[in-house]
Motif scaffolding. Structure first.
Motif, mmCIF file in Angstrom:
data_model
loop_
_atom_site.group_PDB
_atom_site.id
_atom_site.type_symbol
_atom_site.label_atom_id
_atom_site.label_comp_id
_atom_site.label_asym_id
_atom_site.label_seq_id
_atom_site.Cartn_x
_atom_site.Cartn_y
_atom_site.Cartn_z
ATOM 1 N N ARG A 85 -4.053 7.749 7.531
ATOM 2 C CA ARG A 85 -2.648 7.720 7.112
ATOM 3 C C ARG A 85 -2.216 6.255 7.089
ATOM 4 N NH1 ARG A 85 0.844 12.142 7.899
ATOM 5 N NH2 ARG A 85 2.475 10.588 7.536
ATOM 6 N N LEU A 86 -2.136 5.698 5.892
ATOM 7 C CA LEU A 86 -1.798 4.290 5.761
ATOM 8 C C LEU A 86 -0.407 3.994 6.314
ATOM 9 C CD1 LEU A 86 -2.747 1.547 4.700
ATOM 10 C CD2 LEU A 86 -1.773 2.141 2.465
ATOM 11 N N ASP A 87 0.537 4.904 6.124
ATOM 12 C CA ASP A 87 1.899 4.686 6.619
ATOM 13 C C ASP A 87 1.919 4.629 8.138
ATOM 14 O OD1 ASP A 87 3.059 7.949 7.031
ATOM 15 O OD2 ASP A 87 1.158 7.477 6.071
ATOM 16 N N GLU A 93 -5.888 5.614 -3.333
ATOM 17 C CA GLU A 93 -5.276 6.704 -2.563
ATOM 18 C C GLU A 93 -6.147 7.953 -2.641
ATOM 19 O OE1 GLU A 93 -0.897 8.893 -2.084
ATOM 20 O OE2 GLU A 93 -1.453 7.862 -3.949
ATOM 21 N N THR A 117 0.928 8.519 2.854
ATOM 22 C CA THR A 117 -0.137 8.215 1.894
ATOM 23 C C THR A 117 -1.466 8.153 2.641
ATOM 24 O OG1 THR A 117 -0.921 6.632 0.241
ATOM 25 C CG2 THR A 117 0.238 5.733 2.128
ATOM 26 N N ILE A 118 -2.485 8.694 2.054
ATOM 27 C CA ILE A 118 -3.803 8.766 2.689
ATOM 28 C C ILE A 118 -4.781 7.898 1.897
ATOM 29 C CG2 ILE A 118 -5.706 10.272 3.375
ATOM 30 C CD1 ILE A 118 -3.731 12.560 3.564
ATOM 31 N N VAL A 119 -5.489 7.074 2.639
ATOM 32 C CA VAL A 119 -6.547 6.256 2.040
ATOM 33 C C VAL A 119 -7.817 6.467 2.847
ATOM 34 C CG1 VAL A 119 -4.956 4.512 1.150
ATOM 35 C CG2 VAL A 119 -5.945 4.247 3.431
ATOM 36 N N GLY A 140 2.028 5.485 -2.259
ATOM 37 C CA GLY A 140 0.951 5.596 -3.249
ATOM 38 C C GLY A 140 -0.247 4.719 -2.967
ATOM 39 N N GLY A 141 -0.597 4.525 -1.705
ATOM 40 C CA GLY A 141 -1.758 3.710 -1.357
ATOM 41 C C GLY A 141 -1.504 2.222 -1.423
ATOM 42 N N THR A 142 -0.245 1.811 -1.581
ATOM 43 C CA THR A 142 0.087 0.398 -1.710
ATOM 44 C C THR A 142 1.043 -0.007 -0.592
ATOM 45 O OG1 THR A 142 -0.178 0.465 -4.107
ATOM 46 C CG2 THR A 142 1.083 -1.364 -3.201
#
Length: 424
Positions: A288-290, A421, A314-316, A353-355
């Motif tokens: 979870r990037l967030d 993402e 967002t998941i990366v 969005g993965g950013t």
């Protein structure tokens, strides 16, 4: 933009390579020079020996052709039909008449001039020794000659005449000079090739050492970059707790938190070093990037700095240790360089969005320098090390993402870390 720190490893290894190249080339030059000298000396000696052997064969054969009869008359007629005569450069037959040397037969080819004084000196030696003798001569115009003289016996078993032949060493000398020239240029070419090969071998031989030293220097520089701020903060907290006993408990809790953060930093340093040298494989985990960003932002202490976050789930997929290091460097860079004119620091962090987008209200980065700030050892301040953003781009590249400076809505600097993402 200024260069913050310049590694000297490449310079030192470059000097080592040139020293090794010079030593290899010098050793090769000594070996080639020694072999070439031996070859040239042998060539000169063999040419001289070949001429002497030919003259000795000629004078021995011709001295047996001429003869004395029973009446004491010297017969030279066989010389007119003997094949050896045609191969001589100069041929004389000397006899002694009333105490004076007289030439009874003379043949000189191609305007060859007799070295008469040296011939007669050689004849005197043959007269005393009574066997063939070789010697050197010089013509009146200064040309060198190689002489050979042999005795002729009469019927009373006495030496009565002397045959002298001469050979011109000039052709052999010219061929030797040409051989010297070709040998010189051949040795020079081999020496140049040896120098190139030596430089290549020294480069190949020192490349592992260069890599090891560069990795060591990179690790030390990154360690200094990562630990400088938490160590300084740790000192301030410890001093504050020591000066104010009422804050000792709170300071101890902050110290524990900073120690934990420093442990994470050291873990990240080791992870990066091991990934670079190939002793550790990257972990590819869904993250979870967030939440990673929220954890990194939570490490910022409340000392007048404001970090606003706008987080969307967002998941990366990637390595949690390396991604945490990259995110921490992004936020730390914005906090460090994002001060406004009044000294206040305000940073905005957005995740969607993965950013990850990190913006500050600092002086910003010139358009021409937006890509250069990600180069190692390049920084925008006199106190920076030029490592933080270089690590960010390195981590982004490992995760098949990108890191770049984009236009800032706050008028300062905005850096965008984009990762592929994972769709849940």
């Amino acid at each position: 933009m200024t260069t913050a720190w310049q590694s000297t490893t490449a310079k030192r290894l470059r000097r080592v390579r040139w020293v090794l190249t010079v030593l290899f080339t010098a050793t090769t030059a000594i070996c080639i020079g020694t072999l070439a000298t031996i070859a040239l000396v042998n060539d000169e000696r063999s040419r001289a020996q070949a001429l002497d052997i030919e003259l000795d064969r000629q004078v021995a054969g011709l001295s047996r052709v001429v003869y004395y009869d029973g009446d004491g008359n010297l017969h030279l007629e066989p010389l007119d039909v003997d094949a050896l005569v045609s191969r001589t450069t100069l041929l004389h037959v000397w006899v002694r008449d009333n105490g004076t040397w007289v030439s009874r037969y003379s043949r000189e080819v191609d305007n060859a001039k007799s070295a008469e004084k040296q011939e007669l000196a050689l004849v005197e030696q043959v007269r005393d020794l009574q066997y063939a003798v070789l010697g050197d001569g010089v013509t009146p115009r200064g040309d060198r000659l190689r002489l050979a003289a042999a005795p002729v016996w009469n019927t009373t078993n006495q030496v009565a005449a002397y045959v002298v032949v001469a050979g011109d060493p000039a052709p052999g000398v010219a061929e030797h000079r040409e051989y010297v020239m070709w040998t010189f240029w051949g040795c020079l070419a081999m020496l140049v090739l040896a120098a190139g090969a030596g430089h290549m071998l020294s480069y190949i031989g020192t490349r592992p050492a260069v890599r090891a030293l560069e990795q060591e220097e990179r690790f030390l520089a990154e360690a200094a970059h990562e630990l400088r701020t938490p160590l300084a903060t740790l000192r301030l907290i410890a001093e504050a707790g020591a000066n104010d006993p009422a804050r000792a408990s709170a300071s101890a809790a902050q110290v524990v938190g900073l120690v934990d953060r420093m442990a994470q930093l050291v873990t990240g340093l080791l992870a990066r070093a091991r990934v670079r040298n190939g002793t550790r494989q990257m972990e590819w985990l869904p993250l979870r990037l967030d939440q990673l960003v929220e954890e990194v932002v939570g490490e910022q202490l409340d000392d007048g700095r404001t970090v606003d976050v706008d987080l969307h789930p967002t998941i990366v997929e990637g390595d949690p240790v390396l991604l945490s290091q990259a995110l921490r460097n992004l936020v730390d860079n914005a906090v460090k360089h994002g001060a406004q004119e009044d000294g206040r620091v305000r940073v905005e962090v957005k995740v969607a969005g993965g950013t990850v987008t990190v913006s500050d209200r600092g002086p910003g980065i010139d358009l021409a320098d937006r890509d250069r700030v990600f180069d190692q050892w390049v920084t925008g301040s006199s106190t920076g090390t030029g490592i933080g953003l270089a690590i960010v781009r390195w981590v982004a590249d490992l995760h098949r993402g990108s890191a770049k400076v984009v236009d800032s809505p706050l008028g300062g600097t905005t850096i965008e870390l984009a990762l592929p993402e994972v769709v849940a």
